[in-house]
Motif scaffolding. Structure first.
Motif, PDB file in Angstrom:
ATOM      1  N   LYS A 171       0.833  -1.203   0.000  1.00 40.72           N
ATOM      2  CA  LYS A 171       0.000   0.000   0.000  1.00 40.72           C
ATOM      3  C   LYS A 171       0.865   1.248   0.000  1.00 40.72           C
ATOM      4  CE  LYS A 171      -4.106  -2.012   2.205  1.00 40.72           C
ATOM      5  NZ  LYS A 171      -4.961  -2.034   3.420  1.00 40.72           N
ATOM      6  N   LYS A 172       1.944   1.221   0.777  1.00 40.75           N
ATOM      7  CA  LYS A 172       2.797   2.400   0.886  1.00 40.75           C
ATOM      8  C   LYS A 172       3.580   2.678  -0.388  1.00 40.75           C
ATOM      9  CE  LYS A 172       3.150   2.617   5.853  1.00 40.75           C
ATOM     10  NZ  LYS A 172       3.477   1.799   6.999  1.00 40.75           N
ATOM     11  N   VAL A 173       3.981   1.624  -1.085  1.00 38.48           N
ATOM     12  CA  VAL A 173       4.718   1.843  -2.336  1.00 38.48           C
ATOM     13  C   VAL A 173       3.769   1.881  -3.538  1.00 38.48           C
ATOM     14  CG1 VAL A 173       6.841   0.842  -1.446  1.00 38.48           C
ATOM     15  CG2 VAL A 173       5.215  -0.629  -2.644  1.00 38.48           C
ATOM     16  N   LYS A 174       2.470   1.805  -3.250  1.00 34.01           N
ATOM     17  CA  LYS A 174       1.426   1.988  -4.264  1.00 34.01           C
ATOM     18  C   LYS A 174       1.486   0.959  -5.392  1.00 34.01           C
ATOM     19  CE  LYS A 174       1.175   6.936  -3.283  1.00 34.01           C
ATOM     20  NZ  LYS A 174       1.300   8.309  -3.808  1.00 34.01           N
ATOM     21  N   ILE A 175       1.685  -0.298  -5.007  1.00 30.03           N
ATOM     22  CA  ILE A 175       1.605  -1.398  -5.969  1.00 30.03           C
ATOM     23  C   ILE A 175       0.238  -2.056  -5.811  1.00 30.03           C
ATOM     24  CG2 ILE A 175       2.513  -3.658  -6.630  1.00 30.03           C
ATOM     25  CD1 ILE A 175       5.259  -2.716  -5.808  1.00 30.03           C
ATOM     26  N   PRO A 176      -0.601  -2.053  -6.840  1.00 31.15           N
ATOM     27  CA  PRO A 176      -1.940  -2.639  -6.733  1.00 31.15           C
ATOM     28  C   PRO A 176      -1.874  -4.133  -6.419  1.00 31.15           C
ATOM     29  CG  PRO A 176      -1.738  -1.291  -8.712  1.00 31.15           C
ATOM     30  CD  PRO A 176      -0.357  -1.442  -8.160  1.00 31.15           C
ATOM     31  N   MET A 177      -2.780  -4.589  -5.577  1.00 34.55           N
ATOM     32  CA  MET A 177      -2.820  -5.997  -5.184  1.00 34.55           C
ATOM     33  C   MET A 177      -3.963  -6.716  -5.890  1.00 34.55           C
ATOM     34  SD  MET A 177      -2.011  -5.566  -1.114  1.00 34.55           S
ATOM     35  CE  MET A 177      -2.629  -3.875  -0.997  1.00 34.55           C
ATOM     36  N   LEU A 178      -3.629  -7.794  -6.598  1.00 31.47           N
ATOM     37  CA  LEU A 178      -4.655  -8.614  -7.230  1.00 31.47           C
ATOM     38  C   LEU A 178      -5.423  -9.402  -6.178  1.00 31.47           C
ATOM     39  CD1 LEU A 178      -2.595  -9.943 -10.264  1.00 31.47           C
ATOM     40  CD2 LEU A 178      -4.354  -8.177 -10.305  1.00 31.47           C
ATOM     41  N   GLY A 179      -4.733  -9.768  -5.090  1.00 35.96           N
ATOM     42  CA  GLY A 179      -5.414 -10.471  -4.020  1.00 35.96           C
ATOM     43  C   GLY A 179      -4.497 -11.405  -3.262  1.00 35.96           C
ATOM     44  N   VAL A 180      -5.118 -12.122  -2.309  1.00 38.44           N
ATOM     45  CA  VAL A 180      -4.399 -13.017  -1.403  1.00 38.44           C
ATOM     46  C   VAL A 180      -4.741 -14.465  -1.751  1.00 38.44           C
ATOM     47  CG1 VAL A 180      -4.103 -13.717   1.003  1.00 38.44           C
ATOM     48  CG2 VAL A 180      -4.429 -11.297   0.438  1.00 38.44           C
ATOM     49  N   VAL A 181      -3.704 -15.305  -1.743  1.00 37.39           N
ATOM     50  CA  VAL A 181      -3.879 -16.748  -1.929  1.00 37.39           C
ATOM     51  C   VAL A 181      -3.478 -17.435  -0.630  1.00 37.39           C
ATOM     52  CG1 VAL A 181      -3.068 -18.806  -3.144  1.00 37.39           C
ATOM     53  CG2 VAL A 181      -3.464 -16.684  -4.401  1.00 37.39           C
TER      54      VAL A 181
END
Length: 323
Positions: free
Chosen positions: A219-229
């Motif tokens: 979140k801090k480096v602003k990389i979008p997350m596709l999700g958690v596995v």
């Protein structure tokens, strides 16, 4: 700056290299001199080099031993199997613990250099791999490097590997934690479009605790997350098919954590010793174990990832990209 971890004042700050949080950092002298605030030409070089790569997917986790490399290999193999005309690559940036060469069955291979740069090793016709493991004299050699040398190696991977002109997916296997390699990735990829991340965890709280930190980092480096596995969610006996919770989800597991942190939950993968054996032997589990619960669940997870990337796996490619 808001796109860096809290403990670092940032290269643009007047206090860069001068506060207590900077003590012991290998870049302290550079930051204090003001040199770090200048534009790094390597960032522009990486951006130019990766413009032909459509999707860059980081596979991350704050915790070691959660099966990150195994999931990276499964994800890449699955993406490559969706369309034989789509070229897929794995970049192993776990500098000190490169396991991708073994998992992909190319442990004894070496990279070759041409006028276009390093040529990655091909595990399949449309699936190639690059790892520092290919550059070591022996598989038992330890990589004992400080941050700046790791940073330089990652930049070389991005800029000096001949990824080709038509790479659909670059799947990047990362080490555990949120330190040198992750900061280098965030730095080099911050100007690169279509960079996303998949977070891998196991169900127990000791893993989720570290994964929460990884999500905070992203979140801090602003990389979008596709999700958690959620990996190793249950153990399925290969004989009787009974299920057992090796890592109990006493706090609700990855799905509950993802809900709390407002991150998509992609699904879970059971623990299957047959899949583990395939990876140890460098075999392709998607072909060898197509009816395994792991592969069936993987197909659902990959479908969700492709939906989030807005990709039709069967879409055509330019004629110039066809082999």
């Amino acid at each position: 700056m808001t796109d860096i971890p809290e403990h670092c004042p940032g290269t643009q700050s007047e206090t860069a290299g001068k506060v207590s949080a900077c003590q012991g950092c290998s870049n302290q002298q550079i930051c204090a001199s003001g040199e770090a605030s200048k534009i790094d030409p390597g960032i522009e070089l990486v951006k130019a080099k990766l413009t032909t790569v459509k999707h860059k997917i980081l596979v991350v986790s704050g915790k070691g031993g959660v099966g990150k490399s195994t999931f990276t290999s499964l994800l890449a193999r699955s993406l490559a199997s969706k369309n034989e005309n789509h070229n897929v690559a794995i970049l192993d940036v776990d500098i000190c613990g490169p396991s991708i060469p073994r998992v992909m069955g190319v442990l004894e291979e070496k990279v070759h250099q041409s006028g276009f740069g390093w040529s990655p090793v091909f595990a399949d016709e449309n699936l190639c791999v690059m790892s520092i493991g290919f550059l070591l004299q022996s598989n038992n050699d330890a990589v004992i490097w400080r941050g700046p040398k790791k940073n330089g190696m990652i930049r070389q991977f991005f800029t000096e590997v001949d990824w080709g002109d038509c790479l659909e997916y670059l799947v990047i296997d990362t080490p555990p934690g949120t330190s040198d390699e992750h900061l280098s990735l965030a730095q080099f990829l911050k100007e690169v479009p279509n960079v996303t991340a998949v977070i891998v965890t196991t169900p127990q709280e000791v893993s989720l605790l570290d994964v929460r930190k990884e999500i905070d980092f992203l979140k801090k480096v602003k990389i979008p997350m596709l999700g958690v596995v959620e990996n190793m969610s249950t153990f399925i006996c290969p004989k009787c098919k009974a299920k057992s919770d090796i890592f109990p989800a006493n706090t609700g597991g990855a799905e509950k954590m993802a809900e709390e942190l407002d991150v998509p939950f992609l699904g879970n993968l059971p623990l299957d010793p047959v899949i583990a054996r395939c990876c140890d032997e460098g075999q392709n589990p998607i072909e060898e174990c197509s009816q395994s619960a792991v592969i069936l669940n993987l197909n659902l997870i990959v479908s969700k990832i492709l939906d989030k990337l807005n990709v039709d796996p069967k879409h055509s490619v330019d004629e110039n990209c066809r082999s």
